[in-house]
Motif scaffolding. Structure first.
Motif, PDB file in Angstrom:
ATOM      1  N   ALA A   1      74.615  -4.267  22.661  1.00  0.00           N
ATOM      2  CA  ALA A   1      74.006  -4.517  21.344  1.00  0.00           C
ATOM      3  C   ALA A   1      75.077  -4.966  20.361  1.00  0.00           C
ATOM      4  O   ALA A   1      76.257  -4.666  20.516  1.00  0.00           O
ATOM      5  CB  ALA A   1      73.340  -3.244  20.839  1.00  0.00           C
ATOM      6  N   ARG A   2      74.656  -5.662  19.343  1.00  0.00           N
ATOM      7  CA  ARG A   2      75.544  -6.009  18.238  1.00  0.00           C
ATOM      8  C   ARG A   2      74.885  -5.521  16.955  1.00  0.00           C
ATOM      9  O   ARG A   2      73.724  -5.863  16.683  1.00  0.00           O
ATOM     10  CB  ARG A   2      75.725  -7.536  18.197  1.00  0.00           C
ATOM     11  CG  ARG A   2      76.709  -8.045  17.155  1.00  0.00           C
ATOM     12  CD  ARG A   2      78.126  -7.545  17.368  1.00  0.00           C
ATOM     13  NE  ARG A   2      78.689  -7.837  18.675  1.00  0.00           N
ATOM     14  CZ  ARG A   2      79.595  -8.803  18.920  1.00  0.00           C
ATOM     15  NH1 ARG A   2      80.052  -9.547  17.949  1.00  0.00           N
ATOM     16  NH2 ARG A   2      80.060  -8.993  20.143  1.00  0.00           N
ATOM     17  N   VAL A   3      75.608  -4.690  16.222  1.00  0.00           N
ATOM     18  CA  VAL A   3      75.098  -4.230  14.920  1.00  0.00           C
ATOM     19  C   VAL A   3      75.496  -5.258  13.870  1.00  0.00           C
ATOM     20  O   VAL A   3      76.609  -5.796  13.911  1.00  0.00           O
ATOM     21  CB  VAL A   3      75.698  -2.844  14.560  1.00  0.00           C
ATOM     22  CG1 VAL A   3      75.326  -2.451  13.133  1.00  0.00           C
ATOM     23  CG2 VAL A   3      75.214  -1.782  15.549  1.00  0.00           C
TER      24      VAL A   3
ATOM     25  N   LEU B   1      80.616   3.492  12.870  1.00  0.00           N
ATOM     26  CA  LEU B   1      79.852   2.954  13.998  1.00  0.00           C
ATOM     27  C   LEU B   1      80.799   2.480  15.104  1.00  0.00           C
ATOM     28  O   LEU B   1      80.573   2.746  16.296  1.00  0.00           O
ATOM     29  CB  LEU B   1      78.974   1.783  13.539  1.00  0.00           C
ATOM     30  CG  LEU B   1      77.694   2.145  12.788  1.00  0.00           C
ATOM     31  CD1 LEU B   1      77.121   0.924  12.069  1.00  0.00           C
ATOM     32  CD2 LEU B   1      76.638   2.704  13.761  1.00  0.00           C
ATOM     33  N   ARG B   2      81.851   1.799  14.690  1.00  0.00           N
ATOM     34  CA  ARG B   2      82.821   1.301  15.691  1.00  0.00           C
ATOM     35  C   ARG B   2      83.442   2.480  16.435  1.00  0.00           C
ATOM     36  O   ARG B   2      83.574   2.453  17.660  1.00  0.00           O
ATOM     37  CB  ARG B   2      83.893   0.456  15.011  1.00  0.00           C
ATOM     38  CG  ARG B   2      83.339  -0.883  14.520  1.00  0.00           C
ATOM     39  CD  ARG B   2      84.434  -1.767  13.897  1.00  0.00           C
ATOM     40  NE  ARG B   2      83.839  -2.967  13.328  1.00  0.00           N
ATOM     41  CZ  ARG B   2      83.826  -3.261  12.023  1.00  0.00           C
ATOM     42  NH1 ARG B   2      84.413  -2.466  11.142  1.00  0.00           N
ATOM     43  NH2 ARG B   2      83.229  -4.359  11.605  1.00  0.00           N
TER      44      ARG B   2
ATOM     45  N   TRP C   1      80.011   1.344  18.885  1.00  0.00           N
ATOM     46  CA  TRP C   1      79.214   0.153  18.599  1.00  0.00           C
ATOM     47  C   TRP C   1      80.123  -1.012  18.230  1.00  0.00           C
ATOM     48  O   TRP C   1      81.207  -0.808  17.688  1.00  0.00           O
ATOM     49  CB  TRP C   1      78.240   0.417  17.433  1.00  0.00           C
ATOM     50  CG  TRP C   1      77.240   1.484  17.755  1.00  0.00           C
ATOM     51  CD1 TRP C   1      77.366   2.817  17.501  1.00  0.00           C
ATOM     52  CD2 TRP C   1      75.978   1.310  18.390  1.00  0.00           C
ATOM     53  NE1 TRP C   1      76.261   3.495  17.949  1.00  0.00           N
ATOM     54  CE2 TRP C   1      75.388   2.596  18.498  1.00  0.00           C
ATOM     55  CE3 TRP C   1      75.283   0.217  18.897  1.00  0.00           C
ATOM     56  CZ2 TRP C   1      74.139   2.793  19.089  1.00  0.00           C
ATOM     57  CZ3 TRP C   1      74.033   0.406  19.470  1.00  0.00           C
ATOM     58  CH2 TRP C   1      73.473   1.687  19.568  1.00  0.00           C
ATOM     59  N   THR C   2      79.638  -2.207  18.491  1.00  0.00           N
ATOM     60  CA  THR C   2      80.343  -3.394  18.000  1.00  0.00           C
ATOM     61  C   THR C   2      79.590  -3.883  16.774  1.00  0.00           C
ATOM     62  O   THR C   2      78.359  -4.006  16.802  1.00  0.00           O
ATOM     63  CB  THR C   2      80.357  -4.499  19.091  1.00  0.00           C
ATOM     64  OG1 THR C   2      80.823  -3.903  20.305  1.00  0.00           O
ATOM     65  CG2 THR C   2      81.256  -5.638  18.693  1.00  0.00           C
ATOM     66  N   VAL C   3      80.331  -4.115  15.702  1.00  0.00           N
ATOM     67  CA  VAL C   3      79.676  -4.404  14.424  1.00  0.00           C
ATOM     68  C   VAL C   3      80.147  -5.749  13.888  1.00  0.00           C
ATOM     69  O   VAL C   3      81.356  -6.000  13.797  1.00  0.00           O
ATOM     70  CB  VAL C   3      80.015  -3.301  13.384  1.00  0.00           C
ATOM     71  CG1 VAL C   3      79.281  -3.565  12.072  1.00  0.00           C
ATOM     72  CG2 VAL C   3      79.661  -1.908  13.917  1.00  0.00           C
TER      73      VAL C   3
ATOM     74  N   ASP D   1      71.432   0.045  23.588  1.00  0.00           N
ATOM     75  CA  ASP D   1      72.615   0.461  24.342  1.00  0.00           C
ATOM     76  C   ASP D   1      73.827  -0.176  23.664  1.00  0.00           C
ATOM     77  O   ASP D   1      73.896  -1.396  23.517  1.00  0.00           O
ATOM     78  CB  ASP D   1      72.443  -0.056  25.783  1.00  0.00           C
ATOM     79  CG  ASP D   1      73.652   0.240  26.650  1.00  0.00           C
ATOM     80  OD1 ASP D   1      74.662   0.749  26.100  1.00  0.00           O
ATOM     81  OD2 ASP D   1      73.589  -0.062  27.849  1.00  0.00           O
ATOM     82  N   ALA D   2      74.779   0.660  23.261  1.00  0.00           N
ATOM     83  CA  ALA D   2      75.933   0.155  22.508  1.00  0.00           C
ATOM     84  C   ALA D   2      76.683  -0.931  23.296  1.00  0.00           C
ATOM     85  O   ALA D   2      77.281  -1.824  22.714  1.00  0.00           O
ATOM     86  CB  ALA D   2      76.870   1.307  22.161  1.00  0.00           C
TER      87      ALA D   2
ATOM     88  N   LEU E   1      69.294   2.425  16.352  1.00  0.00           N
ATOM     89  CA  LEU E   1      70.444   2.629  17.251  1.00  0.00           C
ATOM     90  C   LEU E   1      70.007   3.397  18.494  1.00  0.00           C
ATOM     91  O   LEU E   1      70.451   3.110  19.622  1.00  0.00           O
ATOM     92  CB  LEU E   1      71.568   3.388  16.539  1.00  0.00           C
ATOM     93  CG  LEU E   1      72.155   2.726  15.280  1.00  0.00           C
ATOM     94  CD1 LEU E   1      73.141   3.666  14.592  1.00  0.00           C
ATOM     95  CD2 LEU E   1      72.840   1.406  15.622  1.00  0.00           C
TER      96      LEU E   1
ATOM     97  N   LEU F   1      74.316   7.577  11.766  1.00  0.00           N
ATOM     98  CA  LEU F   1      74.519   7.323  13.199  1.00  0.00           C
ATOM     99  C   LEU F   1      73.278   7.709  13.994  1.00  0.00           C
ATOM    100  O   LEU F   1      73.161   7.350  15.164  1.00  0.00           O
ATOM    101  CB  LEU F   1      75.739   8.109  13.705  1.00  0.00           C
ATOM    102  CG  LEU F   1      77.096   7.659  13.162  1.00  0.00           C
ATOM    103  CD1 LEU F   1      78.215   8.548  13.708  1.00  0.00           C
ATOM    104  CD2 LEU F   1      77.384   6.193  13.490  1.00  0.00           C
TER     105      LEU F   1
END
Ligand code: FAD
Ligand code: DLZ
Ligand code: SF4
Length: 517
Positions: free
Chosen positions: A31-33, A66-67, A71-73, A27-28, A23, A18
């Motif tokens: 952003a898209r992981v 991450l979620r 974060w969006t993954v 900015d979460a 990362l 993390l």
């Protein structure tokens, strides 16, 4: 309304932290992981099924972590029918899906993947920001600055820099205890009667069981056993193994670091490299914990120093060498060694007991400890003149902790002397005597470690002298080999000829596909 995605962050399978630099640069909310199980990575060598299972299970759990952190993954599984099979193909699909303004990625761990990333900016027509991998203590610039102008790049001096930089085991500007290195105290053979810790075993959960089924179906033909998979696949469980090591094994780590015992694959080793290398554990945090145990009087200095040296010394040093020497480093072949590895490296079916143990454990656990890798499988491969490219491929395949940045310098440089002495000041070549001193293997072997010639002679003995004799044009001037060459020269011609004939008989047998099994 959903905000547009401005940043795509590909997170590779060995970047499961993390605290990753990519990362930190985004900015979460916008952003898209992107995480992707891809056939190219799983198949560029025939990785041990346990290694692939570890990576995929840890990746899937990390996506959840991450979620949970906001974060969006996008997670692409290997069996997704749309999966293109490559990092670049998956980034292309994600770019088409989200049209991000930029891509941010933490630098990859090897040249092969960096070459892919280097093409993304042109290919995708948007900025690609490659961030340094801050999980390492020495940046590329730090290592290059240390190496600049030095004739020899010896680990010991680099290690001292790292001690100073981190402050680990320092007493002001002096090393704790007055010496930088307590390796002399770390060469004890292991007694069998001590209570030996075993690494923790983690039962696979539903996510991991799904991965295991996938890996069995797709990679069941790769060398190594998948059954009995019990690696940690989350940071929380990797931290449990770390704590278990600190509590139960660290205190004896130093003393028995070089020891080997039949049917004891783990001894007092940490079994943490797979987690350190894929990102579940942080190397510096681990070292600070080790130091704290020493400061609290719970482990001796030789254990704490010995362990910390492996991480901030060797681990950082081999990475520095890998990046400094460039993408062609793994191709070097100073000793011009060309023999294929015997087929039994992939089965363990040999009657050389030390090799059967080291290879058998490797196939079972995707793990062998350092001295088995260096002085058994590596030593033997070098003595028979095995092609270092093939030797590297074997190591890359069979170990759960193997990535080229760490595998190549260890195999080519340290174990095969393939770089001509950049990393090791002399080849780690030895006869059976070393293995006999550091293990109980020879007592279980059908060969006699004391004999050099004859049907029962330990093959390492003749091979060792033959290795020195046939490589004399390349090694004869190495000062650290002056003594063995003097000993060889002291033997009469008949003895020398007998030893070389013995080695030739063994090598001919190998070349004919003989397994000594
Ligand atoms: P421990 O004995 O408990 O040591 C603690 C930690 O120190 C390890 O987890 C590792 O992170 C670090 N470490 C120790 N020695 C080294 C080293 N020489 N280089 C880098 N890190 C080191 N290590 C890998 O991580 N990946 C590899 O692919 C790999 N290939 C190797 C191949 C050969 C021929 C040799 C001789 C060594 C190789 N090593 C490799 C180094 C070492 O053998 C392993 O790191 C170690 O055996 C891992 O087990 P452990 O976690 O129980 O280590
Ligand atoms: C080792 C490995 C394997 C087996 N599979 C994947 C994968 O499917 N997806 C992925 O992101 N990473 C994988 N890895 C780890 C990569 O090979 C590793 O991230 C690169 O070697 C870094 O340069
Ligand atoms: Fe290995 Fe030789 Fe000992 Fe047998 S006798 S275990 S081959 S070193």
């Amino acid at each position: 309304m959903e905000r547009p995605i401005d940043t795509l962050i590909p997170v590779l399978g060995d970047q499961l932290s993390l605290d990753l630099s990519s990362l930190a640069a985004a900015d979460a909310a916008t952003a898209r992981v992107l995480m992707m199980e891809v056939a190219d990575e799983a198949g560029y060598v025939r990785h041990h099924p346990k290694k692939i299972a570890l990576l995929f299970a840890a990746m899937r759990h990390h996506a959840d972590a991450l979620r949970a952190a906001g974060w969006t993954v996008d997670y692409v599984t290997l069996d997704d029918p749309e999966n293109s099979g490559s990092f670049t193909g998956e980034v292309a699909r994600a770019v088409a899906r989200h049209d991000p303004a930029r891509i941010v990625v933490t630098e990859a761990g090897e040249w092969r993947v960096m070459a892919m990333i280097d093409q993304w900016q042109t290919r995708f027509g948007r900025p690609v920001d490659v961030r340094p991998d801050t999980r390492f203590i020495a940046s590329h610039a730090d290592f290059d600055a240390w190496a600049a102008g030095r004739k020899q790049l010896r680990m010991e001096f680099f290690y001292r820099e790292m001690r100073r930089k981190t402050g680990l085991l320092m007493d002001g500007d002096q090393p704790e205890g007055g010496a930088w290195n307590y390796d002399k105290e770390n060469r004890k053979p292991a007694p069998r009667d001590l209570m030996m810790p075993r690494p923790l075993s983690f039962a696979p959960d539903a996510v991991t069981r799904e991965v295991l089924a996938l890996v069995a179906a797709r990679f069941g033909n790769h060398p190594g056993r998948l059954d009995g998979f019990d690696f940690a696949v989350t940071r929380a469980d990797a931290l449990r193994q770390q704590g278990h090591f600190l509590d139960h094994a660290l205190a004896s780590f130093g003393d028995y670091q070089d020891a080997m015992l039949t049917d004891q694959p783990f001894l007092w080793h940490s079994i943490l490299s797979p987690y350190l290398n894929c990102g579940l554990l942080d190397p510096l945090d681990l070292c600070r914990e080790v130091e704290a145990r020493y400061r609290a009087g719970r482990v001796p200095l030789n254990a704490a120093e010995g362990f910390i040296r492996q991480i901030i010394g060797w681990r950082e040093y081999v990475r520095g060498i890998y990046w400094r020497e460039g993408p062609d480093y793994p191709q070097r072949n100073f000793l011009d060694a060309r023999r294929p590895l015997p087929g039994w490296y992939w089965t363990g079916e040999t009657d050389l007991h030390c090799l059967a143990q080291a290879i058998g454990q490797t196939l079972d656990h995707a793990y062998a400890h350092h001295i088995q890798r260096l002085m058994v499988t590596g030593n033997f491969a070098m003595l028979i003149g095995a092609d270092p490219v093939e030797v590297q491929r074997w190591y890359l395949e069979v170990y759960a902790d193997a990535y080229e940045w760490v595998e190549a310098p260890n195999v080519l440089g340290m174990s095969q002397f393939g770089d001509g002495g950049l990393l090791a000041s002399k080849p780690y070549a030895s006869s059976g005597a070393y293995i006999d001193r550091m293990s109980d293997y020879c007592g279980h072997c059908r060969y006699d470690v004391k004999q050099r010639t004859g049907p029962d002679a330990c093959p390492f003995n003749a091979l060792y002298w033959d290795f020195l004799a046939r490589n004399r044009p390349r090694l004869g001037k190495n000062q650290r080999l002056a003594m063995p060459y003097r000993n060889w020269d002291r033997m009469d011609e008949k003895t020398q000829a007998g030893i070389r004939a013995q080695a030739k008989g063994f090598l001919d047998h190998l070349d004919a596909g003989g397994g000594y099994s």
